[in-house]
Design a protein around this motif. Structure first.
Motif, PDB file in Angstrom:
ATOM      1  N   GLN B  18      31.633  53.084  33.278  1.00 24.70           N
ATOM      2  CA  GLN B  18      33.023  52.625  33.252  1.00 24.70           C
ATOM      3  C   GLN B  18      33.322  51.836  34.505  1.00 24.70           C
ATOM      4  OE1 GLN B  18      35.130  56.403  32.526  1.00 24.70           O
ATOM      5  NE2 GLN B  18      36.385  55.183  31.148  1.00 24.70           N
ATOM      6  N   GLN B  19      34.113  50.792  34.355  1.00 24.20           N
ATOM      7  CA  GLN B  19      34.496  50.008  35.530  1.00 24.20           C
ATOM      8  C   GLN B  19      35.741  50.617  36.146  1.00 24.20           C
ATOM      9  OE1 GLN B  19      34.584  45.779  35.352  1.00 24.20           O
ATOM     10  NE2 GLN B  19      32.493  46.046  36.017  1.00 24.20           N
ATOM     11  N   SER B  20      35.770  50.709  37.463  1.00 20.50           N
ATOM     12  CA  SER B  20      36.973  51.225  38.094  1.00 20.50           C
ATOM     13  C   SER B  20      38.064  50.167  38.031  1.00 20.50           C
ATOM     14  CB  SER B  20      36.680  51.602  39.542  1.00 20.50           C
ATOM     15  OG  SER B  20      36.231  50.467  40.242  1.00 20.50           O
ATOM     16  N   ALA B  21      39.299  50.614  38.062  1.00 22.21           N
ATOM     17  CA  ALA B  21      40.421  49.694  37.988  1.00 22.21           C
ATOM     18  C   ALA B  21      40.428  48.810  39.225  1.00 22.21           C
ATOM     19  CB  ALA B  21      41.713  50.483  37.894  1.00 22.21           C
ATOM     20  N   PRO B  22      40.799  47.542  39.053  1.00 21.25           N
ATOM     21  CA  PRO B  22      40.838  46.663  40.216  1.00 21.25           C
ATOM     22  C   PRO B  22      41.861  47.138  41.242  1.00 21.25           C
ATOM     23  CG  PRO B  22      41.771  45.589  38.261  1.00 21.25           C
ATOM     24  CD  PRO B  22      41.157  46.860  37.814  1.00 21.25           C
ATOM     25  N   ARG B  23      41.502  47.020  42.510  1.00 23.71           N
ATOM     26  CA  ARG B  23      42.389  47.458  43.590  1.00 23.71           C
ATOM     27  C   ARG B  23      42.548  46.366  44.627  1.00 23.71           C
ATOM     28  NH1 ARG B  23      39.355  52.474  45.843  1.00 23.71           N
ATOM     29  NH2 ARG B  23      37.598  51.174  45.259  1.00 23.71           N
ATOM     30  N   THR B  24      43.688  46.329  45.233  1.00 22.11           N
ATOM     31  CA  THR B  24      43.883  45.398  46.340  1.00 22.11           C
ATOM     32  C   THR B  24      43.162  45.934  47.569  1.00 22.11           C
ATOM     33  OG1 THR B  24      45.862  46.528  47.120  1.00 22.11           O
ATOM     34  CG2 THR B  24      46.165  44.798  45.461  1.00 22.11           C
ATOM     35  N   ARG B  25      42.991  45.089  48.560  1.00 25.08           N
ATOM     36  CA  ARG B  25      42.349  45.538  49.793  1.00 25.08           C
ATOM     37  C   ARG B  25      43.175  46.642  50.458  1.00 25.08           C
ATOM     38  NH1 ARG B  25      41.367  39.691  52.213  1.00 25.08           N
ATOM     39  NH2 ARG B  25      43.125  39.380  50.815  1.00 25.08           N
ATOM     40  N   ALA B  26      44.515  46.523  50.327  1.00 25.44           N
ATOM     41  CA  ALA B  26      45.378  47.552  50.902  1.00 25.44           C
ATOM     42  C   ALA B  26      45.131  48.898  50.232  1.00 25.44           C
ATOM     43  CB  ALA B  26      46.845  47.151  50.761  1.00 25.44           C
ATOM     44  N   GLN B  27      44.677  48.863  48.983  1.00 22.75           N
ATOM     45  CA  GLN B  27      44.399  50.104  48.246  1.00 22.75           C
ATOM     46  C   GLN B  27      42.946  50.530  48.391  1.00 22.75           C
ATOM     47  OE1 GLN B  27      45.626  48.480  44.482  1.00 22.75           O
ATOM     48  NE2 GLN B  27      47.626  49.507  44.510  1.00 22.75           N
ATOM     49  N   GLY B  28      42.203  49.843  49.240  1.00 20.55           N
ATOM     50  CA  GLY B  28      40.824  50.228  49.479  1.00 20.55           C
ATOM     51  C   GLY B  28      39.801  49.455  48.675  1.00 20.55           C
ATOM     52  N   GLY B  29      40.248  48.463  47.902  1.00 20.34           N
ATOM     53  CA  GLY B  29      39.306  47.640  47.136  1.00 20.34           C
ATOM     54  C   GLY B  29      38.750  46.524  47.998  1.00 20.34           C
ATOM     55  N   SER B  33      37.964  42.534  43.973  1.00 23.51           N
ATOM     56  CA  SER B  33      38.742  43.487  43.194  1.00 23.51           C
ATOM     57  C   SER B  33      40.239  43.147  43.294  1.00 23.51           C
ATOM     58  CB  SER B  33      38.467  44.899  43.731  1.00 23.51           C
ATOM     59  OG  SER B  33      39.093  45.865  42.947  1.00 23.51           O
ATOM     60  N   GLU B  34      40.639  42.714  44.476  1.00 26.71           N
ATOM     61  CA  GLU B  34      42.043  42.338  44.679  1.00 26.71           C
ATOM     62  C   GLU B  34      42.403  41.131  43.806  1.00 26.71           C
ATOM     63  OE1 GLU B  34      43.748  42.562  48.580  1.00 26.71           O
ATOM     64  OE2 GLU B  34      44.551  40.530  48.425  1.00 26.71           O
ATOM     65  N   ILE B  35      41.501  40.163  43.729  1.00 24.01           N
ATOM     66  CA  ILE B  35      41.764  38.981  42.906  1.00 24.01           C
ATOM     67  C   ILE B  35      41.891  39.388  41.434  1.00 24.01           C
ATOM     68  CG2 ILE B  35      40.713  36.839  42.055  1.00 24.01           C
ATOM     69  CD1 ILE B  35      39.471  36.581  44.921  1.00 24.01           C
ATOM     70  N   GLU B  36      40.987  40.257  41.004  1.00 24.63           N
ATOM     71  CA  GLU B  36      41.058  40.732  39.622  1.00 24.63           C
ATOM     72  C   GLU B  36      42.391  41.443  39.372  1.00 24.63           C
ATOM     73  OE1 GLU B  36      37.846  43.321  38.514  1.00 24.63           O
ATOM     74  OE2 GLU B  36      38.530  43.443  36.437  1.00 24.63           O
ATOM     75  N   ALA B  37      42.819  42.249  40.332  1.00 24.09           N
ATOM     76  CA  ALA B  37      44.105  42.956  40.194  1.00 24.09           C
ATOM     77  C   ALA B  37      45.247  41.955  40.077  1.00 24.09           C
ATOM     78  CB  ALA B  37      44.316  43.888  41.387  1.00 24.09           C
ATOM     79  N   GLU B  38      45.160  40.883  40.851  1.00 23.38           N
ATOM     80  CA  GLU B  38      46.239  39.885  40.836  1.00 23.38           C
ATOM     81  C   GLU B  38      46.295  39.114  39.519  1.00 23.38           C
ATOM     82  OE1 GLU B  38      46.622  38.842  45.606  1.00 23.38           O
ATOM     83  OE2 GLU B  38      45.157  37.761  44.404  1.00 23.38           O
ATOM     84  N   LYS B  85      39.956  35.315  51.214  1.00 18.97           N
ATOM     85  CA  LYS B  85      40.319  35.105  49.812  1.00 18.97           C
ATOM     86  C   LYS B  85      40.078  33.662  49.402  1.00 18.97           C
ATOM     87  CE  LYS B  85      43.735  37.412  47.901  1.00 18.97           C
ATOM     88  NZ  LYS B  85      45.142  37.800  47.674  1.00 18.97           N
ATOM     89  N   ARG B  86      40.280  32.753  50.323  1.00 17.12           N
ATOM     90  CA  ARG B  86      40.050  31.339  50.027  1.00 17.12           C
ATOM     91  C   ARG B  86      38.622  31.121  49.516  1.00 17.12           C
ATOM     92  NH1 ARG B  86      41.639  26.480  54.062  1.00 17.12           N
ATOM     93  NH2 ARG B  86      41.068  24.765  52.722  1.00 17.12           N
ATOM     94  N   ASP B  87      37.656  31.753  50.157  1.00 17.52           N
ATOM     95  CA  ASP B  87      36.265  31.642  49.703  1.00 17.52           C
ATOM     96  C   ASP B  87      36.061  32.425  48.405  1.00 17.52           C
ATOM     97  OD1 ASP B  87      35.567  30.040  51.828  1.00 17.52           O
ATOM     98  OD2 ASP B  87      34.966  31.727  53.094  1.00 17.52           O
ATOM     99  N   ALA B  88      36.666  33.599  48.343  1.00 13.98           N
ATOM    100  CA  ALA B  88      36.406  34.498  47.210  1.00 13.98           C
ATOM    101  C   ALA B  88      36.952  33.940  45.893  1.00 13.98           C
ATOM    102  CB  ALA B  88      36.995  35.880  47.479  1.00 13.98           C
ATOM    103  N   VAL B  89      38.119  33.292  45.911  1.00 14.93           N
ATOM    104  CA  VAL B  89      38.660  32.781  44.640  1.00 14.93           C
ATOM    105  C   VAL B  89      37.763  31.680  44.067  1.00 14.93           C
ATOM    106  CG1 VAL B  89      41.101  33.360  44.927  1.00 14.93           C
ATOM    107  CG2 VAL B  89      40.269  31.186  45.805  1.00 14.93           C
TER     108      VAL B  89
END
Lengths: 75, 131
Positions: B18-29, B33-38, B85-89
């Motif tokens: 199972q894939q864990s739910a996407p999390r922001t960096r503030a949430q420990g992701g 994962s933060e981009i996916e959450a967004e 994030k600029r690189d990651a997106v």
């Protein structure tokens, strides 16, 4: 720095049957116009077509090309 | 009333496969994962240079203008203040440039494609369609 011919060769490697045109628009080896006419694009959305081209260019795109005005289509 | 409380952390204790739910960096992701959450957390999301009120690039400004013209609500992220994030997106979207517009978690494109889809009416259809 990269030449238009190098980009064209890279694209033809990925899309051997495509019609590919690449122009160095500024003569500075970093700004290019490219047209890729490829049969397999027929079933792809525009964003997927462009992604396929970016993927074919790989690292060359990130490191050596500053700007690429891209036109993609099926024949 | 139930006394059971659900902790956000529980969502991340997923079993194998199972894939864990996407999390922001503030949430420990991590940043991916933060981009996916967004992009999956809201119908319309825009990565841009600057903010909708103060775009720092003509291409970003144009996409904002189109979305506002259509009355679309959208979230946005200013990648100029976030180099990671600029690189990651660019990696996440397999797309080398900013802006990047996402609708229903899918990359629509940058300024050129968004403008063309606005002119053809496809963008209105995407925005109007419910998820």
């Amino acid at each position: 720095m990269i030449t238009a011919e190098e980009i064209r060769a890279k694209l033809l490697e990925a899309f051997p049957h495509a019609r590919v045109q690449v122009v160095d628009t500024t003569g500075t080896f970093d700004h290019f116009d490219a047209v890729v006419v490829e049969e397999s694009f027929r079933t792809l959305s525009r964003v997927r077509q462009h992604q396929a081209v970016y993927e074919a260019l790989g690292d060359a795109f990130r490191d050596r090309i500053h700007a690429l005005a891209l036109k993609t289509m099926a024949p | 009333m139930s006394e059971k409380i659900s902790l956000p952390i529980a969502a991340n204790q997923s079993g194998p496969g199972q894939q864990s739910a996407p999390r922001t960096r503030a949430q420990g992701g991590d940043v991916m994962s933060e981009i996916e959450a967004e992009v999956k957390g809201q119908k319309v999301f825009l990565y841009m240079k600057g903010t909708p009120d103060f775009p720092q690039c003509g291409f970003s400004a144009r996409v904002v203008q189109i979305l506002q013209h259509l009355g679309a609500e959208f979230g946005s992220s200013d990648i100029l203040v976030d180099p990671e994030k600029r690189d990651a997106v660019k990696v996440y979207g397999k797309w080398p440039t900013i802006p990047q517009l996402y609708i229903d978690g899918e990359l629509v494109g940058g300024c050129d494609i968004t403008t063309e889809m606005f002119q053809s009416g496809e963008l209105q259809t995407l925005l109007g369609a419910s998820k």
